[in-house]
Design an enzyme around this catalytic site. Structure first.
Site, PDB file in Angstrom:
ATOM      1  N   CYS A  69       0.961  -1.601  -0.025  1.00  0.00           N
ATOM      2  CA  CYS A  69       0.026   0.080   0.094  1.00  0.00           C
ATOM      3  C   CYS A  69       0.394   1.123  -0.263  1.00  0.00           C
ATOM      4  O   CYS A  69       0.455   2.464  -1.232  1.00  0.00           O
ATOM      5  CB  CYS A  69      -0.930   0.287   1.580  1.00  0.00           C
ATOM      6  SG  CYS A  69      -1.581  -1.755   1.048  1.00  0.00           S
ATOM      7  N   HIS A 124      -1.761   6.337   4.026  1.00  0.00           N
ATOM      8  CA  HIS A 124      -1.461   6.139   4.408  1.00  0.00           C
ATOM      9  C   HIS A 124       0.712   6.414   4.059  1.00  0.00           C
ATOM     10  O   HIS A 124       1.155   5.357   3.340  1.00  0.00           O
ATOM     11  CB  HIS A 124      -1.340   4.473   3.990  1.00  0.00           C
ATOM     12  CG  HIS A 124      -0.475   3.630   4.724  1.00  0.00           C
ATOM     13  ND1 HIS A 124      -1.152   1.997   4.278  1.00  0.00           N
ATOM     14  CD2 HIS A 124      -0.416   3.110   5.583  1.00  0.00           C
ATOM     15  CE1 HIS A 124      -0.607   1.103   5.381  1.00  0.00           C
ATOM     16  NE2 HIS A 124       0.087   2.128   6.258  1.00  0.00           N
TER      17      HIS A 124
END
Length: 475
Positions: A69, A124
């Site tokens: 991610c 993130h």
């Protein structure tokens, strides 16, 4: 007074021209999205909205991202290999993370080009207050700061808020500290993607009324554990929670696309849809492999998945639509990388000159290719897993120097000889060419080692930023 009226009219005309020349840009990013998770690419679960969208523009079947991610999100925002920015892996809570403020992010570039910018959903790329999106170029941010798995922290029996940060959903505006909105837990995760969608739609409706072009980045939390699904889709597929989630993702994307159309800005809006890495695969235990608990996801014909350097970890669904500019119904298997989106979006925004020249930019401008040029401007893709160079894809060949088989497998040591595969004819990367064909493909080393050598030379000239480092720039 007359001069003031003329000046006001000129400014209004200027704004209208700028809005006409600069397309609105919407980037939709799906989490852990397997190449085969949409019906146009083989899923038995129907995804009609995504399929229709794919037919309205260019579908890329060889779109390559990083294998986790955080690295992909870093690549999209900087146009640089994540190992250069210190974001080469998902950081564990407490580890140094995020982008250095020195990085010139995509929303910063677009802001300087006259765009308003907003992020809804998963970030993130830096969990601390000073590294959230509203300090990295976004005018507005609403969403989560860290990995989606944080939603399950407080549901563990051993949870202790005295030793770990309690996860929250955040809201912030540019240059000011973000504030906690509400607890990020399992109940919040159930409705989060719908709320991301609704907030995105409201934002699009608002910005469509202005004369200023906008960039909206949408970070969905599906298909990332903990697996949850909105009540409207619970057991709708009759095939388990992952299939239910496929239907929800398709529905939410359909709502956003419809909102763009209803706002009357479809013709002047560039929409990009992709994943951040392939679906996870968990071969080491039947409990983890069960669809209701932690498995699911379809990486199509490709070997491997999340956290691997095989094609199943790198290739995700990807498509791009710009009516009247990008040919509808076109499909290409040319190599494109996530790092290319930075330079390409800058080009579509007429802001190529803002791409920095004081640092290595690994992305290439794919605008001409997207607009109809037959060949991509990229013929290779270099794959790092964390700090290690695992593989290089060049044309139809893939050379592996190291390997890990699945999401939680041990990392293999380096091969005695690199393994070479023809991924065009061998998508499972199962038939190794060097050993099986008497080293007749050793010539492939020449172009691939040239790519590696060029990268090493660049890294020697421009050292890699370390995770969490407050880098100030190159001399």
């Amino acid at each position: 007074m007359f001069k003031r009226i003329l000046l006001a009219s000129a400014l209004t005309a200027s704004c209208n021209v700028m809005a006409a020349e600069k397309p609105n840009i919407v980037y939709l990013l799906v989490d852990n999205w397997g190449w085969g998770d949409l019906s146009i690419q083989g899923s038995t679960i129907q995804t009609p909205n995504i399929d229709d969208f794919a037919q309205e523009g260019l579908r890329l079947t060889n779109f390559n991202v990083q294998n986790q991610c955080t690295p992909t999100r870093s690549a999209l925002h900087t146009g640089r290999l994540p190992i250069r920015t210190g974001n080469q892996k998902v950081p564990a809570p407490g580890e140094p993370d995020g982008l250095a403020k020195w990085e010139y992010t995509l929303p910063e570039l677009l802001s300087d080009a006259g765009y308003s910018t907003a992020l809804f959903g998963k970030w993130h790329v830096g969990a601390s207050i000073e590294k959230l999106p509203n300090y990295q170029g976004y005018d507005y941010f609403w969403g989560t700061n860290e990995g989606t798995n944080a939603a399950s922290y407080t549901s563990t029996p051993q949870w202790d808020p005295e030793v770990a940060e309690t996860p929250y959903i955040w809201e912030g505006v540019k240059g000011k500290p973000a504030e906690k909105v509400k607890l990020f837990d399992i109940p919040a995760k159930v409705t989060l993607d719908r709320e991301i969608t609704e907030r995105t739609i409201a934002h699009i409706q608002e910005k469509a009324k202005s004369n200023k072009p906008f960039f909206t980045y949408v970070g969905f939390t599906h298909f990332h554990p903990p697996f949850t699904v909105h009540e409207d889709f619970k057991n709708k597929s009759k095939s388990g929670i992952y299939a239910d989630t496929q239907m929800e993702v398709d529905y939410n994307i359909g709502l956003i696309l419809e909102a763009i159309k209803k706002a009357g800005i479809e013709e002047n809006t560039l929409v990009i849809l992709s994943g951040d890495n392939g679906a996870g695969n968990f071969p080491q235990g039947s409990a983890l492999a069960a669809g209701e608990i932690g498995g699911g996801g379809n990486n199509g014909p490709w070997r491997g998945g999340l956290s691997t350097a095989y094609e199943g970890g790198l290739r995700t669904p990807a498509m791009i639509r710009f009516p009247g500019q990008i040919e509808a119904g076109r499909v290409s298997d040319e190599i494109v990388g996530d790092i290319d989106m930075y330079t390409t979006i800058a080009s579509f925004a007429g802001a190529e000159k803002l791409v920095p020249s004081d640092r290595p930019i690994d992305g290439v401008d794919q605008k001409a290719f997207f607009l109809g040029k037959e060949q991509s401007n990229r013929d290779h893709f270099i794959v790092f897993v964390g700090d290690e160079l695992f593989a290089v894809k060049w044309r139809n060949f893939k050379m592996h120097f190291m390997a890990t088989e699945s999401t939680h497998s041990p990392v293999a040591t380096k091969f005695t000889f690199p393994q070479v595969f023809d991924i065009k004819n061998d998508p499972k990367e199962a038939y190794e060419l060097l050993g099986n064909e008497g080293y007749s493909h050793t010539w492939v080393f020449d172009p691939i080692m040239k790519k590696i050598g060029d990268l090493k030379g660049s890294m020697n000239k421009y050292r890699n930023i370390q995770p969490g480092e407050e880098f100030k720039g190159y001399d």
